[in-house]
Design a protein around this motif. Structure first.
Motif, PDB file in Angstrom:
ATOM      1  N   TYR A   1       0.889  -1.156   0.000  1.00 60.08           N
ATOM      2  CA  TYR A   1       0.000   0.000   0.000  1.00 60.08           C
ATOM      3  C   TYR A   1       0.933   1.212   0.000  1.00 60.08           C
ATOM      4  CZ  TYR A   1      -4.366  -2.213   1.784  1.00 60.08           C
ATOM      5  OH  TYR A   1      -5.514  -2.942   1.961  1.00 60.08           O
TER       6      TYR A   1
ATOM      7  N   LEU B   1      -4.526  12.458   4.801  1.00 62.50           N
ATOM      8  CA  LEU B   1      -4.250  11.625   3.651  1.00 62.50           C
ATOM      9  C   LEU B   1      -4.525  12.405   2.367  1.00 62.50           C
ATOM     10  CD1 LEU B   1      -3.567   8.773   2.531  1.00 62.50           C
ATOM     11  CD2 LEU B   1      -6.038   8.320   2.557  1.00 62.50           C
TER      12      LEU B   1
ATOM     13  N   LYS C   1      -3.764   7.523  -2.037  1.00 58.10           N
ATOM     14  CA  LYS C   1      -3.221   6.204  -1.736  1.00 58.10           C
ATOM     15  C   LYS C   1      -3.279   5.344  -2.996  1.00 58.10           C
ATOM     16  CE  LYS C   1      -7.742   4.801   0.018  1.00 58.10           C
ATOM     17  NZ  LYS C   1      -8.518   4.474   1.231  1.00 58.10           N
TER      18      LYS C   1
ATOM     19  N   SER D   1      -2.768  -5.920   3.473  1.00 58.19           N
ATOM     20  CA  SER D   1      -3.227  -6.894   4.447  1.00 58.19           C
ATOM     21  C   SER D   1      -4.673  -7.304   4.234  1.00 58.19           C
ATOM     22  CB  SER D   1      -3.060  -6.319   5.853  1.00 58.19           C
ATOM     23  OG  SER D   1      -3.747  -5.098   5.950  1.00 58.19           O
ATOM     24  N   GLY D   2      -5.302  -6.795   3.232  1.00 62.11           N
ATOM     25  CA  GLY D   2      -6.676  -7.218   2.978  1.00 62.11           C
ATOM     26  C   GLY D   2      -7.598  -6.742   4.066  1.00 62.11           C
ATOM     27  N   GLY D   3      -8.069  -7.652   4.870  1.00 63.25           N
ATOM     28  CA  GLY D   3      -9.032  -7.266   5.884  1.00 63.25           C
ATOM     29  C   GLY D   3      -8.431  -6.782   7.171  1.00 63.25           C
ATOM     30  N   GLY D   4      -7.112  -6.834   7.282  1.00 62.28           N
ATOM     31  CA  GLY D   4      -6.486  -6.461   8.545  1.00 62.28           C
ATOM     32  C   GLY D   4      -6.004  -5.034   8.552  1.00 62.28           C
ATOM     33  N   ALA D   5      -5.291  -4.689   9.581  1.00 64.15           N
ATOM     34  CA  ALA D   5      -4.745  -3.350   9.717  1.00 64.15           C
ATOM     35  C   ALA D   5      -3.324  -3.471  10.219  1.00 64.15           C
ATOM     36  CB  ALA D   5      -5.578  -2.528  10.683  1.00 64.15           C
ATOM     37  N   ASP D   6      -2.445  -2.727   9.623  1.00 67.86           N
ATOM     38  CA  ASP D   6      -1.042  -2.751  10.020  1.00 67.86           C
ATOM     39  C   ASP D   6      -0.496  -1.341  10.067  1.00 67.86           C
ATOM     40  OD1 ASP D   6      -1.484  -5.393   8.209  1.00 67.86           O
ATOM     41  OD2 ASP D   6      -0.112  -5.788   9.868  1.00 67.86           O
ATOM     42  N   GLY D   7       0.539  -1.181  10.888  1.00 66.00           N
ATOM     43  CA  GLY D   7       1.163   0.128  10.978  1.00 66.00           C
ATOM     44  C   GLY D   7       1.900   0.463   9.698  1.00 66.00           C
ATOM     45  N   LEU D   8       2.154   1.737   9.525  1.00 61.19           N
ATOM     46  CA  LEU D   8       2.809   2.241   8.329  1.00 61.19           C
ATOM     47  C   LEU D   8       4.284   2.554   8.593  1.00 61.19           C
ATOM     48  CD1 LEU D   8       0.049   4.701   7.075  1.00 61.19           C
ATOM     49  CD2 LEU D   8       0.444   2.347   6.371  1.00 61.19           C
TER      50      LEU D   8
ATOM     51  N   PHE E   1       7.032   5.230   7.454  1.00 63.88           N
ATOM     52  CA  PHE E   1       7.062   6.559   6.871  1.00 63.88           C
ATOM     53  C   PHE E   1       8.454   6.933   6.393  1.00 63.88           C
ATOM     54  CE2 PHE E   1       2.975   8.598   7.721  1.00 63.88           C
ATOM     55  CZ  PHE E   1       2.397   7.712   8.600  1.00 63.88           C
TER      56      PHE E   1
END
Lengths: 113, 116
Positions: B32, B46, B49, B97-104, B106
């Motif tokens: 992403y 934002l 993206k 991650s599709g349905g998940g959430a992860d940190g970015l 930078f």
């Protein structure tokens, strides 16, 4: 929509004290929130991932006993800096996940004397 | 490990001129890619993206970015800048991650200065 607030916006404390920073998603629920740290003129560094109802996941090198994270509800995560020292002075930013997009709070400036 | 490089710490542009902010990333999987803007006292906002599909992405405030896989780049552009565009700009990468959430992760940011 998708507003995230942080409180306080700035705090000054004495060395050795603990400081709690709140992160709230005001108009949506967030199962996952993130805590970042930003040094002056530096990038944001991910500290930990906060999951509602479970333990936080810390990034390598972040002391979990130093930076306590509690995600007690779907709209609130807290970061407590325990026994703060001058080197903990920084800008702390949280974000809340909604549908795989992160919405960021305005940040909290922590100064430890 | 993923990384993001923004080679320009500061950029000065005259109002009305075009702008390009550079971003290169290193990531082992499908990334992403994001561009955020940070103004003093404001949270990160934002701009745009990229997940997949058309490699030219349109964002808010007249910004666009082009994903070039061969160059591992995701440069941000604007044809004509306004004084209100002066801010700090961050490029970020995250896992798909599709349905998940992860940190970015930078980049270090680029400080944009607008000359009258």
């Amino acid at each position: 929509g998708a507003v995230v607030s942080q409180h306080p916006s700035w705090v000054i404390c004495k060395s050795g004290t603990s400081v709690k920073i709140e992160c709230r998603s005001l108009d949506f629920q967030a199962t996952t929130m993130f805590w970042y740290r930003q040094f002056p003129k530096q990038s944001l560094m991910l500290m930990a991932t906060s999951n509602e109802g479970s333990k936080a996941t810390y990034e390598q090198g972040v002391e979990k006993d130093k930076f306590l994270i509690n995600h007690a509800s779907l709209t609130l995560s807290t970061l407590t800096v325990t026994s703060a020292h001058p080197e903990d002075s920084s800008f702390y930013i949280c974000s809340a996940d909604r549908y795989n997009e992160q919405f960021f709070g305005p940040g909290t400036r922590l100064t430890v004397l | 490990a993923q990384s993001v490089t923004q080679p320009d710490i500061h950029i000065t542009v005259s109002e009305g001129a075009s702008l390009e902010l550079r971003c290169n990333y290193s990531y082992g999987a499908t990334p992403y890619l994001f561009w955020y803007v940070q103004s003093p006292g404001q949270g990160l906002q934002l701009l745009l993206k990229y997940f997949s599909g058309d490699t030219l992405v349109q964002g808010i405030k007249g910004f666009e970015a082009e994903f070039k896989r061969s160059q591992s780049s995701f440069n941000l552009r604007k044809p004509s800048v306004h004084w209100s565009d002066a801010a700090e700009y961050f490029c970020a990468v995250g896992p798909f991650s599709g349905g998940g959430a992860d940190g970015l992760t930078f980049g270090k940011g680029t400080h944009l200065i607008i000359q009258p």
